[in-house]
Design an enzyme around this catalytic site. Structure first.
Site, PDB file in Angstrom:
ATOM      1  N   ARG A 156      -6.716   2.118   5.552  1.00  0.00           N
ATOM      2  CA  ARG A 156      -6.899   0.688   5.851  1.00  0.00           C
ATOM      3  C   ARG A 156      -8.357   0.383   6.169  1.00  0.00           C
ATOM      4  NH1 ARG A 156      -1.145   0.312   9.076  1.00  0.00           N
ATOM      5  NH2 ARG A 156       0.081  -0.396   7.278  1.00  0.00           N
ATOM      6  N   ARG A 182       1.192   7.805   8.319  1.00  0.00           N
ATOM      7  CA  ARG A 182       0.721   6.696   9.160  1.00  0.00           C
ATOM      8  C   ARG A 182      -0.646   7.009   9.779  1.00  0.00           C
ATOM      9  NH1 ARG A 182       4.215   2.334  10.315  1.00  0.00           N
ATOM     10  NH2 ARG A 182       3.416   2.063  12.425  1.00  0.00           N
ATOM     11  N   LYS A 218      -0.206  -1.836  -1.388  1.00  0.00           N
ATOM     12  CA  LYS A 218      -0.001  -3.291  -1.409  1.00  0.00           C
ATOM     13  C   LYS A 218      -0.938  -3.949  -2.427  1.00  0.00           C
ATOM     14  CE  LYS A 218       1.448  -3.256   3.460  1.00  0.00           C
ATOM     15  NZ  LYS A 218       1.401  -3.969   4.761  1.00  0.00           N
ATOM     16  N   ASN A 230      -3.489  -5.292   4.304  1.00  0.00           N
ATOM     17  CA  ASN A 230      -4.011  -4.049   4.900  1.00  0.00           C
ATOM     18  C   ASN A 230      -3.730  -2.816   4.036  1.00  0.00           C
ATOM     19  OD1 ASN A 230      -1.301  -3.953   5.321  1.00  0.00           O
ATOM     20  ND2 ASN A 230      -1.393  -3.607   7.526  1.00  0.00           N
ATOM     21  N   TYR A 289      10.831  -6.827   4.526  1.00  0.00           N
ATOM     22  CA  TYR A 289      10.216  -7.064   5.835  1.00  0.00           C
ATOM     23  C   TYR A 289      11.116  -7.876   6.764  1.00  0.00           C
ATOM     24  CZ  TYR A 289       5.742  -4.996   4.466  1.00  0.00           C
ATOM     25  OH  TYR A 289       4.753  -4.118   4.102  1.00  0.00           O
ATOM     26  N   THR A 346      -2.924  -0.904  12.085  1.00  0.00           N
ATOM     27  CA  THR A 346      -2.339  -1.949  11.245  1.00  0.00           C
ATOM     28  C   THR A 346      -3.373  -2.973  10.782  1.00  0.00           C
ATOM     29  OG1 THR A 346      -0.231  -1.724  12.402  1.00  0.00           O
ATOM     30  CG2 THR A 346      -0.568  -3.755  11.171  1.00  0.00           C
ATOM     31  N   GLU A 379      14.084   2.210   3.360  1.00  0.00           N
ATOM     32  CA  GLU A 379      13.061   1.725   2.434  1.00  0.00           C
ATOM     33  C   GLU A 379      13.088   2.493   1.111  1.00  0.00           C
ATOM     34  OE1 GLU A 379      10.218   0.304   6.147  1.00  0.00           O
ATOM     35  OE2 GLU A 379       9.522   1.927   4.842  1.00  0.00           O
ATOM     36  N   PHE A 410       3.323 -14.191  11.261  1.00  0.00           N
ATOM     37  CA  PHE A 410       2.706 -13.704  10.027  1.00  0.00           C
ATOM     38  C   PHE A 410       3.711 -13.497   8.890  1.00  0.00           C
ATOM     39  CE2 PHE A 410       3.605  -9.926  12.668  1.00  0.00           C
ATOM     40  CZ  PHE A 410       4.351  -9.144  11.797  1.00  0.00           C
ATOM     41  N   HIS A 424       1.440   0.467   3.095  1.00  0.00           N
ATOM     42  CA  HIS A 424       2.558   0.510   4.042  1.00  0.00           C
ATOM     43  C   HIS A 424       3.010   1.947   4.260  1.00  0.00           C
ATOM     44  CE1 HIS A 424       6.591  -0.118   5.675  1.00  0.00           C
ATOM     45  NE2 HIS A 424       6.986   0.761   4.780  1.00  0.00           N
TER      46      HIS A 424
HETATM   47  P1  RTP Z   1       3.556  -1.402   7.653  1.00  0.00           P
HETATM   48  O1  RTP Z   1       4.957  -1.707   8.132  1.00  0.00           O
HETATM   49  O2  RTP Z   1       3.103  -2.298   6.500  1.00  0.00           O
HETATM   50  O3  RTP Z   1       3.351   0.038   7.333  1.00  0.00           O
HETATM   51  O4  RTP Z   1       2.545  -1.691   8.846  1.00  0.00           O
HETATM   52  P2  RTP Z   1       2.709  -1.413  10.395  1.00  0.00           P
HETATM   53  O5  RTP Z   1       3.991  -0.684  10.688  1.00  0.00           O
HETATM   54  O6  RTP Z   1       1.432  -0.791  10.831  1.00  0.00           O
HETATM   55  O7  RTP Z   1       2.776  -2.888  10.940  1.00  0.00           O
HETATM   56  P3  RTP Z   1       4.049  -3.831  11.248  1.00  0.00           P
HETATM   57  O8  RTP Z   1       3.968  -4.230  12.677  1.00  0.00           O
HETATM   58  O9  RTP Z   1       5.315  -3.170  10.784  1.00  0.00           O
HETATM   59  O10 RTP Z   1       3.745  -5.114  10.374  1.00  0.00           O
HETATM   60  C1  RTP Z   1       4.131  -5.153   9.030  1.00  0.00           C
HETATM   61  C2  RTP Z   1       3.027  -5.761   8.220  1.00  0.00           C
HETATM   62  O11 RTP Z   1       2.906  -7.152   8.543  1.00  0.00           O
HETATM   63  C3  RTP Z   1       1.560  -7.556   8.384  1.00  0.00           C
HETATM   64  N1  RTP Z   1       1.041  -8.076   9.641  1.00  0.00           N
HETATM   65  N2  RTP Z   1       0.212  -9.092   9.710  1.00  0.00           N
HETATM   66  N3  RTP Z   1      -1.563 -11.089  10.679  1.00  0.00           N
HETATM   67  C4  RTP Z   1      -0.923 -10.324  11.521  1.00  0.00           C
HETATM   68  O12 RTP Z   1      -1.065 -10.462  12.704  1.00  0.00           O
HETATM   69  C5  RTP Z   1      -0.037  -9.281  11.011  1.00  0.00           C
HETATM   70  N4  RTP Z   1       0.606  -8.396  11.736  1.00  0.00           N
HETATM   71  C6  RTP Z   1       1.305  -7.626  10.860  1.00  0.00           C
HETATM   72  C7  RTP Z   1       0.765  -6.328   7.942  1.00  0.00           C
HETATM   73  O13 RTP Z   1       0.738  -6.333   6.517  1.00  0.00           O
HETATM   74  C8  RTP Z   1       1.635  -5.198   8.463  1.00  0.00           C
HETATM   75  O14 RTP Z   1       1.378  -3.990   7.758  1.00  0.00           O
HETATM   76 MG    MG Z   2       5.896  -1.366   9.976  1.00  0.00          MG
END
Ligand code: RTP
Ligand code: MG
Length: 157
Positions: free
Chosen positions: A110, A90, A16, A120, A54, A96, A134, A62, A123
């Protein structure tokens, strides 16, 4: 066949904007992990690209901040291949939220390179279905990625 047999998988990894400056260190971590980089592209996402990528998070608090962040600067998308690649990538990412990652997994990607809850570092796809979607979004001939010609905007030459 044992149900615990390792499965060769592909996953989509993305550096990112906040971690773009750490590209070399992140690629080193991937190399040491034994995952193979089978495709790689540096680009920028338009706001439209980021909204689509997304889309599952649309409506969450968010979402707008995430779309702005993801379209703010250069990113690097990679196809990674290896046994259980989705889970292994992962695990390398860590939790996250960067602040949680710094506490619980300080040597994760991260934990090392993230900025905050949304910024973070990287991805990773969360399932074979997400990985397929994706990777297609990013690399297929029919890629829906709109912003690819950012290098035309160079102002120095
Ligand atoms: P990613 O998809 O980026 O690999 O991350 P992830 O599965 O661990 O997390 P996900 O729940 O899919 O959330 C996607 C991305 O949204 C942003 N986020 N910000 N501020 C917040 O509370 C928040 N929560 C999620 C992060 O960039 C996250 O990777
Ligand atoms: Mg995700």
């Amino acid at each position: 066949r044992s149900k615990f047999q390792n499965i060769k998988e592909k996953t989509f990894a993305m550096i990112k904007p906040d971690a773009y400056i750490h590209i070399g260190k992140i690629i080193s971590i991937i190399e040491r992990s034994g995952l193979q980089i089978s495709n790689l592209k540096m680009t920028k996402m338009s706001q439209e690209d980021a909204r689509e990528f997304y889309g599952e998070h649309k409506g969450k608090p968010f979402y707008d901040g995430l779309v702005n962040f993801m379209s703010s600067d250069l990113i690097v998308g990679m196809e990674l291949v290896g046994d259980n690649a989705i889970k292994r990538w992962r695990e390398l990412l860590g939790p996250t939220n960067t602040l949680v990652a710094r506490e619980q997994a300080p040597n994760s990607i991260r934990g090392l390179f993230g900025t905050d809850g949304t910024k973070n570092a990287c991805h990773g796809s969360d399932s074979p279905g997400s990985a397929f979607r994706e990777l297609n979004f990013f690399f297929a001939k029919t890629s829906k990625l709109k912003t690819q010609a950012f290098f035309n905007q160079c102002t120095c030459c």
